[in-house]
Motif scaffolding. Sequence first.
Motif, PDB file in Angstrom:
ATOM      1  N   GLY A   1     -19.539  34.663  49.256  1.00  0.00           N
ATOM      2  CA  GLY A   1     -20.730  35.058  49.995  1.00  0.00           C
ATOM      3  C   GLY A   1     -22.049  34.702  49.347  1.00  0.00           C
ATOM      4  O   GLY A   1     -23.095  35.230  49.741  1.00  0.00           O
ATOM      5  N   TRP A   2     -22.031  33.800  48.377  1.00  0.00           N
ATOM      6  CA  TRP A   2     -23.255  33.403  47.704  1.00  0.00           C
ATOM      7  C   TRP A   2     -23.905  32.209  48.387  1.00  0.00           C
ATOM      8  O   TRP A   2     -23.227  31.382  49.007  1.00  0.00           O
ATOM      9  CB  TRP A   2     -22.967  33.015  46.250  1.00  0.00           C
ATOM     10  N   ASP A   3     -25.228  32.116  48.238  1.00  0.00           N
ATOM     11  CA  ASP A   3     -25.960  30.908  48.572  1.00  0.00           C
ATOM     12  C   ASP A   3     -25.935  30.033  47.326  1.00  0.00           C
ATOM     13  O   ASP A   3     -26.262  30.499  46.233  1.00  0.00           O
ATOM     14  CB  ASP A   3     -27.398  31.253  48.960  1.00  0.00           C
ATOM     15  N   VAL A   4     -25.539  28.777  47.459  1.00  0.00           N
ATOM     16  CA  VAL A   4     -25.275  27.926  46.298  1.00  0.00           C
ATOM     17  C   VAL A   4     -26.058  26.628  46.395  1.00  0.00           C
ATOM     18  O   VAL A   4     -26.148  26.014  47.470  1.00  0.00           O
ATOM     19  CB  VAL A   4     -23.766  27.618  46.187  1.00  0.00           C
ATOM     20  N   VAL A   5     -26.601  26.209  45.257  1.00  0.00           N
ATOM     21  CA  VAL A   5     -27.219  24.899  45.121  1.00  0.00           C
ATOM     22  C   VAL A   5     -26.629  24.242  43.876  1.00  0.00           C
ATOM     23  O   VAL A   5     -26.567  24.863  42.812  1.00  0.00           O
ATOM     24  CB  VAL A   5     -28.750  24.993  44.980  1.00  0.00           C
ATOM     25  N   VAL A   6     -26.171  23.001  44.013  1.00  0.00           N
ATOM     26  CA  VAL A   6     -25.683  22.217  42.880  1.00  0.00           C
ATOM     27  C   VAL A   6     -26.685  21.110  42.621  1.00  0.00           C
ATOM     28  O   VAL A   6     -27.040  20.366  43.538  1.00  0.00           O
ATOM     29  CB  VAL A   6     -24.296  21.603  43.170  1.00  0.00           C
ATOM     30  N   ILE A   7     -27.177  20.993  41.379  1.00  0.00           N
ATOM     31  CA  ILE A   7     -28.091  19.904  41.051  1.00  0.00           C
ATOM     32  C   ILE A   7     -27.363  18.906  40.147  1.00  0.00           C
ATOM     33  O   ILE A   7     -26.702  19.280  39.185  1.00  0.00           O
ATOM     34  CB  ILE A   7     -29.395  20.409  40.403  1.00  0.00           C
ATOM     35  N   GLU A   8     -27.477  17.647  40.509  1.00  0.00           N
ATOM     36  CA  GLU A   8     -26.752  16.570  39.814  1.00  0.00           C
ATOM     37  C   GLU A   8     -27.676  15.373  39.659  1.00  0.00           C
ATOM     38  O   GLU A   8     -28.300  14.928  40.634  1.00  0.00           O
ATOM     39  CB  GLU A   8     -25.504  16.193  40.602  1.00  0.00           C
ATOM     40  N   LYS A   9     -27.756  14.832  38.451  1.00  0.00           N
ATOM     41  CA  LYS A   9     -28.718  13.764  38.174  1.00  0.00           C
ATOM     42  C   LYS A   9     -28.331  12.418  38.762  1.00  0.00           C
ATOM     43  O   LYS A   9     -29.209  11.580  39.015  1.00  0.00           O
ATOM     44  CB  LYS A   9     -28.928  13.624  36.673  1.00  0.00           C
ATOM     45  N   THR A  10     -27.032  12.155  38.975  1.00  0.00           N
ATOM     46  CA  THR A  10     -26.655  10.872  39.564  1.00  0.00           C
ATOM     47  C   THR A  10     -27.152  10.808  41.003  1.00  0.00           C
ATOM     48  O   THR A  10     -27.193  11.822  41.697  1.00  0.00           O
ATOM     49  CB  THR A  10     -25.139  10.645  39.519  1.00  0.00           C
ATOM     50  N   PRO A  11     -27.535   9.628  41.489  1.00  0.00           N
ATOM     51  CA  PRO A  11     -28.230   9.546  42.775  1.00  0.00           C
ATOM     52  C   PRO A  11     -27.361   9.750  44.008  1.00  0.00           C
ATOM     53  O   PRO A  11     -27.888   9.999  45.093  1.00  0.00           O
ATOM     54  CB  PRO A  11     -28.822   8.129  42.761  1.00  0.00           C
ATOM     55  N   GLN A  12     -26.041   9.620  43.880  1.00  0.00           N
ATOM     56  CA  GLN A  12     -25.183   9.737  45.051  1.00  0.00           C
ATOM     57  C   GLN A  12     -23.772  10.112  44.617  1.00  0.00           C
ATOM     58  O   GLN A  12     -23.426   9.989  43.438  1.00  0.00           O
ATOM     59  CB  GLN A  12     -25.166   8.427  45.823  1.00  0.00           C
ATOM     60  N   PRO A  13     -22.946  10.554  45.555  1.00  0.00           N
ATOM     61  CA  PRO A  13     -21.561  10.905  45.199  1.00  0.00           C
ATOM     62  C   PRO A  13     -20.813   9.700  44.644  1.00  0.00           C
ATOM     63  O   PRO A  13     -21.061   8.570  45.057  1.00  0.00           O
ATOM     64  CB  PRO A  13     -20.960  11.355  46.537  1.00  0.00           C
ATOM     65  N   PRO A  14     -19.909   9.918  43.697  1.00  0.00           N
ATOM     66  CA  PRO A  14     -19.123   8.799  43.153  1.00  0.00           C
ATOM     67  C   PRO A  14     -18.244   8.180  44.219  1.00  0.00           C
ATOM     68  O   PRO A  14     -17.697   8.867  45.084  1.00  0.00           O
ATOM     69  CB  PRO A  14     -18.292   9.457  42.047  1.00  0.00           C
ATOM     70  N   THR A  15     -18.101   6.879  44.150  1.00  0.00           N
ATOM     71  CA  THR A  15     -17.289   6.158  45.144  1.00  0.00           C
ATOM     72  C   THR A  15     -16.288   5.250  44.445  1.00  0.00           C
ATOM     73  O   THR A  15     -15.975   4.172  44.925  1.00  0.00           O
ATOM     74  CB  THR A  15     -18.187   5.318  46.073  1.00  0.00           C
ATOM     75  N   GLY A  16     -15.790   5.676  43.293  1.00  0.00           N
ATOM     76  CA  GLY A  16     -14.878   4.853  42.514  1.00  0.00           C
ATOM     77  C   GLY A  16     -13.513   4.731  43.157  1.00  0.00           C
ATOM     78  O   GLY A  16     -13.127   5.501  44.033  1.00  0.00           O
ATOM     79  N   SER A  17     -12.769   3.745  42.698  1.00  0.00           N
ATOM     80  CA  SER A  17     -11.401   3.553  43.173  1.00  0.00           C
ATOM     81  C   SER A  17     -10.488   4.583  42.522  1.00  0.00           C
ATOM     82  O   SER A  17     -10.830   5.168  41.502  1.00  0.00           O
ATOM     83  CB  SER A  17     -10.925   2.143  42.823  1.00  0.00           C
ATOM     84  N   PRO A  18      -9.293   4.834  43.112  1.00  0.00           N
ATOM     85  CA  PRO A  18      -8.378   5.849  42.572  1.00  0.00           C
ATOM     86  C   PRO A  18      -7.691   5.388  41.293  1.00  0.00           C
ATOM     87  O   PRO A  18      -6.480   5.169  41.261  1.00  0.00           O
ATOM     88  CB  PRO A  18      -7.384   6.042  43.713  1.00  0.00           C
ATOM     89  N   THR A  19      -8.477   5.191  40.258  1.00  0.00           N
ATOM     90  CA  THR A  19      -7.940   4.842  38.945  1.00  0.00           C
ATOM     91  C   THR A  19      -8.656   5.683  37.907  1.00  0.00           C
ATOM     92  O   THR A  19      -9.586   6.419  38.216  1.00  0.00           O
ATOM     93  CB  THR A  19      -8.156   3.348  38.633  1.00  0.00           C
ATOM     94  N   GLY A  20      -8.238   5.554  36.653  1.00  0.00           N
ATOM     95  CA  GLY A  20      -8.937   6.268  35.589  1.00  0.00           C
ATOM     96  C   GLY A  20      -8.293   7.598  35.284  1.00  0.00           C
ATOM     97  O   GLY A  20      -7.078   7.766  35.361  1.00  0.00           O
ATOM     98  N   ALA A  21      -9.124   8.568  34.914  1.00  0.00           N
ATOM     99  CA  ALA A  21      -8.642   9.857  34.437  1.00  0.00           C
ATOM    100  C   ALA A  21      -7.795  10.573  35.487  1.00  0.00           C
ATOM    101  O   ALA A  21      -8.105  10.553  36.678  1.00  0.00           O
ATOM    102  CB  ALA A  21      -9.821  10.735  34.037  1.00  0.00           C
TER     103      ALA A  21
END
Length: 204
Positions: free
Chosen positions: A41-61
């Motif tokens: 029931g909270w009002d939420v704000v997330v602040i993130e310095k990167t300019p846009q959501p990640p769009t990487g391929s399904p590899t890595g970690a």
Amino acid sequence: STPRPKDFAQKEKKEMGKPKAVIVGGSIAGICCAHALIRAGWDVVVIEKTPQPPTGSPTGAGLGLDPFSQKIIQSWIQQPQLLQQTTLPLVIDQNQATDGETKVSRTLVRDEHFNFRAAYWADLHSLLYGALPLDIVLWGYLFLSFSMYDDKSKVEVETKVLEMGITINIVADLLIAADGCLSSIRQHFLPDLKLRLLCVERGS
């Protein structure tokens, strides 16, 4: 697109009455915190310095999800079956040790009913972020500092809108540091904490 300060102010006015949380960091930890608080029931704000959501391929970690984590994530997304479709089963957990001199290996632990799921970081982030309401995450907002009211009832967060070069302040009831191992917020409260790196290899 990056929400404009005017749009953000209108959202703040609309959500007055709810307790407010600011989460610093838009990675998986921050996105999960947002889901949990919204459900509470909270009002939420997330602040993130990167300019846009990640769009990487399904590899890595990769991440291992235990049955309880799977249940929680499925409760957050509108199509729970998507978690099964974007992860792989981890049915056996086996830990081995090898003697450096003799090169003899022995099994320390073997669990044949492991029941975990393996997810690529990018896939899991995309799934969790896509299930959030619009404009919860402010992409391109750089956390600068925070201060608490004298009575500790509120926290004021200073953040910079990188695209526009302006600074805005957000007043909230709760501040969550989900900005990684070098978090300046954590260093403020725990200046003497020394992080240790633990490396674990897991086979399935």
